[in-house]
Write a protein that holds these residues in place. Structure first.
Motif, PDB file in Angstrom:
ATOM      1  N   ARG A 158     -16.081  -3.735   0.833  1.00  0.00           N
ATOM      2  CA  ARG A 158     -14.679  -3.825   1.250  1.00  0.00           C
ATOM      3  C   ARG A 158     -13.787  -2.856   0.485  1.00  0.00           C
ATOM      4  O   ARG A 158     -12.882  -2.241   1.053  1.00  0.00           O
ATOM      5  CB  ARG A 158     -14.193  -5.268   1.101  1.00  0.00           C
ATOM      6  CG  ARG A 158     -14.917  -6.217   2.037  1.00  0.00           C
ATOM      7  CD  ARG A 158     -14.598  -7.682   1.780  1.00  0.00           C
ATOM      8  NE  ARG A 158     -15.464  -8.540   2.573  1.00  0.00           N
ATOM      9  CZ  ARG A 158     -15.245  -8.876   3.844  1.00  0.00           C
ATOM     10  NH1 ARG A 158     -14.177  -8.415   4.462  1.00  0.00           N
ATOM     11  NH2 ARG A 158     -16.092  -9.653   4.485  1.00  0.00           N
ATOM     12  N   LYS A 213      -1.532   3.636  13.070  1.00  0.00           N
ATOM     13  CA  LYS A 213      -1.887   4.187  11.758  1.00  0.00           C
ATOM     14  C   LYS A 213      -2.302   5.647  11.858  1.00  0.00           C
ATOM     15  O   LYS A 213      -2.042   6.447  10.945  1.00  0.00           O
ATOM     16  CB  LYS A 213      -3.048   3.385  11.153  1.00  0.00           C
ATOM     17  CG  LYS A 213      -2.679   2.022  10.640  1.00  0.00           C
ATOM     18  CD  LYS A 213      -2.198   2.089   9.204  1.00  0.00           C
ATOM     19  CE  LYS A 213      -2.071   0.703   8.602  1.00  0.00           C
ATOM     20  NZ  LYS A 213      -1.497   0.748   7.252  1.00  0.00           N
ATOM     21  N   ALA A 222     -10.980  -2.211   9.870  1.00  0.00           N
ATOM     22  CA  ALA A 222      -9.638  -1.849  10.339  1.00  0.00           C
ATOM     23  C   ALA A 222      -9.392  -2.396  11.740  1.00  0.00           C
ATOM     24  O   ALA A 222      -8.322  -2.951  12.030  1.00  0.00           O
ATOM     25  CB  ALA A 222      -9.471  -0.337  10.330  1.00  0.00           C
ATOM     26  N   GLY A 258      -4.970  -0.891  -1.901  1.00  0.00           N
ATOM     27  CA  GLY A 258      -5.568   0.273  -1.263  1.00  0.00           C
ATOM     28  C   GLY A 258      -5.789   1.468  -2.167  1.00  0.00           C
ATOM     29  O   GLY A 258      -5.595   1.426  -3.385  1.00  0.00           O
ATOM     30  N   GLU A 284      -8.776  -6.201  11.732  1.00  0.00           N
ATOM     31  CA  GLU A 284      -7.492  -6.659  11.201  1.00  0.00           C
ATOM     32  C   GLU A 284      -6.294  -6.092  11.957  1.00  0.00           C
ATOM     33  O   GLU A 284      -5.294  -6.779  12.157  1.00  0.00           O
ATOM     34  CB  GLU A 284      -7.381  -6.293   9.716  1.00  0.00           C
ATOM     35  CG  GLU A 284      -6.157  -6.885   9.055  1.00  0.00           C
ATOM     36  CD  GLU A 284      -6.171  -6.721   7.544  1.00  0.00           C
ATOM     37  OE1 GLU A 284      -5.272  -7.282   6.890  1.00  0.00           O
ATOM     38  OE2 GLU A 284      -7.073  -6.039   7.018  1.00  0.00           O
ATOM     39  N   SER A 343      -6.791  -5.803   2.258  1.00  0.00           N
ATOM     40  CA  SER A 343      -6.207  -5.774   3.600  1.00  0.00           C
ATOM     41  C   SER A 343      -6.008  -4.325   4.054  1.00  0.00           C
ATOM     42  O   SER A 343      -5.736  -3.437   3.246  1.00  0.00           O
ATOM     43  CB  SER A 343      -4.864  -6.499   3.595  1.00  0.00           C
ATOM     44  OG  SER A 343      -4.179  -6.302   4.808  1.00  0.00           O
ATOM     45  N   PHE A 344      -6.103  -4.101   5.363  1.00  0.00           N
ATOM     46  CA  PHE A 344      -5.867  -2.776   5.935  1.00  0.00           C
ATOM     47  C   PHE A 344      -4.424  -2.634   6.427  1.00  0.00           C
ATOM     48  O   PHE A 344      -4.067  -1.614   7.004  1.00  0.00           O
ATOM     49  CB  PHE A 344      -6.844  -2.526   7.086  1.00  0.00           C
ATOM     50  CG  PHE A 344      -8.221  -2.113   6.623  1.00  0.00           C
ATOM     51  CD1 PHE A 344      -8.675  -0.824   6.827  1.00  0.00           C
ATOM     52  CD2 PHE A 344      -9.049  -3.007   5.967  1.00  0.00           C
ATOM     53  CE1 PHE A 344      -9.934  -0.428   6.403  1.00  0.00           C
ATOM     54  CE2 PHE A 344     -10.309  -2.635   5.535  1.00  0.00           C
ATOM     55  CZ  PHE A 344     -10.749  -1.339   5.742  1.00  0.00           C
ATOM     56  N   LEU A 358     -12.095   0.407   2.397  1.00  0.00           N
ATOM     57  CA  LEU A 358     -10.639   0.569   2.385  1.00  0.00           C
ATOM     58  C   LEU A 358     -10.255   1.890   1.727  1.00  0.00           C
ATOM     59  O   LEU A 358      -9.337   2.580   2.184  1.00  0.00           O
ATOM     60  CB  LEU A 358      -9.988  -0.603   1.638  1.00  0.00           C
ATOM     61  CG  LEU A 358      -8.467  -0.561   1.488  1.00  0.00           C
ATOM     62  CD1 LEU A 358      -7.763  -0.459   2.835  1.00  0.00           C
ATOM     63  CD2 LEU A 358      -7.967  -1.781   0.715  1.00  0.00           C
ATOM     64  N   TRP A 366     -10.828   4.629   4.246  1.00  0.00           N
ATOM     65  CA  TRP A 366      -9.840   4.540   5.322  1.00  0.00           C
ATOM     66  C   TRP A 366      -8.495   5.120   4.878  1.00  0.00           C
ATOM     67  O   TRP A 366      -7.880   5.921   5.574  1.00  0.00           O
ATOM     68  CB  TRP A 366      -9.681   3.086   5.750  1.00  0.00           C
ATOM     69  CG  TRP A 366      -8.650   2.854   6.806  1.00  0.00           C
ATOM     70  CD1 TRP A 366      -7.378   2.401   6.636  1.00  0.00           C
ATOM     71  CD2 TRP A 366      -8.802   3.066   8.218  1.00  0.00           C
ATOM     72  NE1 TRP A 366      -6.733   2.304   7.840  1.00  0.00           N
ATOM     73  CE2 TRP A 366      -7.581   2.707   8.832  1.00  0.00           C
ATOM     74  CE3 TRP A 366      -9.850   3.507   9.018  1.00  0.00           C
ATOM     75  CZ2 TRP A 366      -7.384   2.784  10.205  1.00  0.00           C
ATOM     76  CZ3 TRP A 366      -9.654   3.588  10.391  1.00  0.00           C
ATOM     77  CH2 TRP A 366      -8.443   3.234  10.970  1.00  0.00           C
ATOM     78  N   ASP A 367      -8.057   4.703   3.693  1.00  0.00           N
ATOM     79  CA  ASP A 367      -6.783   5.213   3.184  1.00  0.00           C
ATOM     80  C   ASP A 367      -6.848   6.707   2.890  1.00  0.00           C
ATOM     81  O   ASP A 367      -5.879   7.441   3.114  1.00  0.00           O
ATOM     82  CB  ASP A 367      -6.375   4.459   1.916  1.00  0.00           C
ATOM     83  CG  ASP A 367      -5.674   3.145   2.212  1.00  0.00           C
ATOM     84  OD1 ASP A 367      -5.301   2.933   3.389  1.00  0.00           O
ATOM     85  OD2 ASP A 367      -5.491   2.335   1.296  1.00  0.00           O
ATOM     86  N   ASN A 411       0.871  -1.178   0.000  1.00  0.00           N
ATOM     87  CA  ASN A 411       0.000   0.000   0.000  1.00  0.00           C
ATOM     88  C   ASN A 411       0.907   1.227   0.000  1.00  0.00           C
ATOM     89  O   ASN A 411       1.398   1.670   1.036  1.00  0.00           O
ATOM     90  CB  ASN A 411      -0.904  -0.009   1.242  1.00  0.00           C
ATOM     91  CG  ASN A 411      -2.011   1.021   1.160  1.00  0.00           C
ATOM     92  OD1 ASN A 411      -1.818   2.116   0.647  1.00  0.00           O
ATOM     93  ND2 ASN A 411      -3.183   0.679   1.679  1.00  0.00           N
ATOM     94  N   ALA A 463     -15.471   0.812   7.455  1.00  0.00           N
ATOM     95  CA  ALA A 463     -14.032   1.072   7.387  1.00  0.00           C
ATOM     96  C   ALA A 463     -13.400   0.927   8.768  1.00  0.00           C
ATOM     97  O   ALA A 463     -12.340   0.306   8.929  1.00  0.00           O
ATOM     98  CB  ALA A 463     -13.781   2.468   6.821  1.00  0.00           C
TER      99      ALA A 463
END
Length: 643
Positions: free
Chosen positions: A309, A363, A351, A223, A354, A251-252, A313, A316-317, A12, A347
């Motif tokens: 999903r 993060k 997160a 991501g 995981e 994946s986070f 993600l 979140w990113d 990512n 989100a």
């Protein structure tokens, strides 16, 4: 046959994040070394980030990427690594996979076929490399081979095809490499998410291994890298047509590594296209865990799972990479704002599942209050702010819908009335023009002022919280301009701008009844799922309904796809419409729908030009910055429909 551990690394990355991108690459190399990997394939352009756009044209970008390459080189002892970067050669820029082995740069192998459709504009920046062309490039490390080479290491022949190369059918490099004796083929990739697209990538990986009758290693980015596109983070290791390891998508985490120990054909011959790398494969003394796809990949409602999903993600990113402190949403109680609120909640939930609370704190360590929170519940309340902004035209049902969802999720929720603002602005204009505004004469004016006056308040909340304001328009509305500029289009990003209204409504019902992986359901959506979509901008006595203002959403979506994905003329769209819906509507009605669509489409391009960036999730979009360009001024396509 040599036995070797092959590894594919998912990353990512962030465009132009030299320090961060380099650190994540080194970390993944070190993990692969610890697990005795012999060959590690990393994604396309992972040094710079794939989404550098016109910064690729700056020599500075290539220079910084080269500096990063030199700093990574010492970390490649006892392993062969493929990683991507842009390289200028003879006045042209190439998208290159660098082969690093045992602290030496062995070769630079450029991409032969460039992606130049949909969201891709690679030919704007890069040049395709001709097959079989081989040369040398003068660098700070001396003259380095550049071109269509193979690598021989530890008794095996290794080849490369970069992303789009694998999509070229009979022209893909795998065919030529198979004839040249390659037994391991690596594919560094930056292939964006779209519904069901991962199945195509999986198929191409399987076919690649079958073509060479050996092992295929595929590694994709992960991501929301640069704003609009989201990468699945899928990786595959395939041996003679059988997937022996694959990653878990979306994946986070910053990275993911999959490994498999395989037997590969050896080769000891020499040829002008074969370069030797001095590396011995580690003696394997460990058994690798089973790297398998997540259970939801086999779900009946895979499209709903992927949408949830991918966009979660992406959100979140976007929030963490922009160093924002959360999201603000004008929660009307309708389908669109409820979907976005739910996606933000997902989100956080995904997160947390995981990464754990400690991982989230790491993060989000740029947020000053993050370490003062004691629970996930407190985190949701700080990260997610919603506001219901009612008028005299708002119903009790939508207010209840917004409240139920906010309480179910645990957002910080506000409820206020903006009628005083509406009346103030109305009074100013009425005084200026010397007459009273009426619904008979000023329908659009009176609707739009309500939508626009909802914007300043939520922008204030976003500024106060240092948060992202999320716009709430969907693709169906964008196609016909059924949105108020500086109203519901206000925001830093528009998460559902790439998906149609029909799917949004379907997804909300699925989230209430079934939920992610059959477990994460949202009971708070029961209210919105019982409502018929309405802007609620006219008096309640008018019983305003979106589909009566426009047309049935399935018809709108069908015309949109025929016109801008299949690229059919308005006349052919109408012909298709009559064939498909002729048993439910008269030809006159369908002609009216089609004419209205194209009239509204043509006159509202200026709105699409101003929409906040949206996520690309489908196989097409209306985003003029990344997928579909259309003139702002045109003659109006409805004239092409003959009554």
């Amino acid at each position: 046959m040599p036995k070797i551990a092959l590894a594919a690394g998912v990353l990512n990355q962030i465009p132009l994040d030299w320090k961060g991108n380099q650190a994540r690459i080194i970390s993944l190399i070190q993990e692969a070394q610890q697990k005795q990997a012999g060959i590690l394939c990393l994604p396309e352009l992972c040094l710079t980030g794939y989404g550098c756009e016109d910064q690729f044209l700056s020599a500075y970008t290539s220079e910084k990427a080269w500096e990063s390459l030199l700093q990574i080189l010492p970390h490649t002892q006892h392993i062969l690594v493929w990683l991507g970067l842009p390289v200028f050669f003879e006045g042209k820029l190439y998208n290159v996979a660098a082969c690093l082995a045992n602290r030496k740069l062995i070769a630079l192998i450029p991409k032969q076929h460039l992606a130049n459709d949909g969201v891709h504009y690679e030919t704007r920046w890069f040049n395709p490399w001709p097959a079989q062309k081989r040369s040398f490039i003068s660098t700070s490390l001396g003259d380095i081979p550049i071109g269509d080479y193979r690598i021989q290491a530890g008794g095996i022949s290794i080849g490369i095809e970069i992303c789009q190369d694998a999509w070229e059918g009979e022209n893909r490099p795998a065919h030529a490499l198979a004839k040249r004796g390659v037994s391991v083929l690596c594919s560094p990739t930056a292939s964006h998410f779209a519904f069901a697209k991962s199945k195509t990538r999986q198929r191409l990986s399987i076919e690649g291994s079958e073509i060479i009758q050996g092992a295929y290693v595929f590694a994709n980015l992960l991501g929301n890298e640069s704003g609009r596109t989201i990468f699945d983070g899928d990786a595959y290791i395939v041996q003679e047509g059988q997937i022996v390891a694959e990653s878990q998508r979306f994946s986070f985490k910053d990275s993911q590594l999959i490994l498999a120990a395989v037997d590969v054909k050896g080769e000891t011959n020499t040829a002008e296209d074969l370069l030797s790398a001095d590396v011995e494969w580690p003696v394997l003394n460990q058994i690798y865990p089973s790297f398998e796809a997540a259970s939801w990949e086999y779900a009946e409602n895979i499209k709903e799972e992927e949408f949830a999903r991918a966009v979660s993600l992406g959100l979140w990113d976007y929030v963490r990479k922009s160093h924002s402190f959360g999201w603000v949403i004008s929660l009307s109680g309708g389908a669109d704002s409820s979907a976005i609120t739910t996606l933000c909640y997902l989100a956080i939930q995904l997160a947390y599942k995981e990464l754990g609370w400690k991982g989230i704190q790491e993060k989000m360590n740029y947020i000053p209050w993050i370490n003062g929170l004691s629970s996930e519940k407190d985190f949701i309340a700080r990260m997610l702010t919603t506001a219901y902004q009612g008028t005299e035209n708002s119903s009790d049902q939508t207010r209840a819908s917004a409240k139920a969802l906010a309480e179910c999720i645990g957002t910080t929720h506000y409820d206020w009335n903006i009628d005083v603002l509406v009346q103030e602005y109305r009074g100013i204009i009425e005084h200026a023009i010397g007459r009273t505004l009426s619904w008979e004469k000023d329908d659009i004016t009176l609707q739009n002022v309500q939508a626009r006056l909802r914007s300043p308040s939520v922008w204030m909340l976003a500024n106060i919280n240092n948060a992202l304001l999320l716009a709430t328009s969907n693709r169906s509305e964008a196609s016909v301009g059924y949105a108020t500029m500086d109203g519901d289009t206000s925001g830093s990003i528009s998460p559902i701008a790439g998906i149609d209204k029909t799917f949004i409504r379907q997804w909300l019902i699925w989230m209430e009844k079934s939920g992610l992986d059959g477990t994460l359901r949202m009971s708070g959506l029961s209210h919105v799922n019982s409502l018929e979509p309405s802007a609620e901008l006219r008096p309640l006595t008018s019983k305003q309904v979106d589909e009566e203002d426009l047309m049935p959403y399935p018809i709108l979506n069908a015309i949109e796809r025929w016109a801008f994905y299949d690229k059919l003329s308005p006349a052919l769209c109408l012909q298709n419409l009559i064939q498909e819906y002729g048993s439910h509507f008269t030809e006159e009605q369908l002609t009216g729908f089609c004419s209205r669509f194209f009239r509204l489409w043509a006159r509202n391009q200026w709105k699409r030009e101003r929409y906040a960036p949206g996520f690309h999730v489908d196989d097409y979009s209306l985003d003029p910055k990344s997928w579909l360009r259309f003139p702002i001024l045109s003659a109006g396509l409805e004239k092409d429909i003959k009554p």
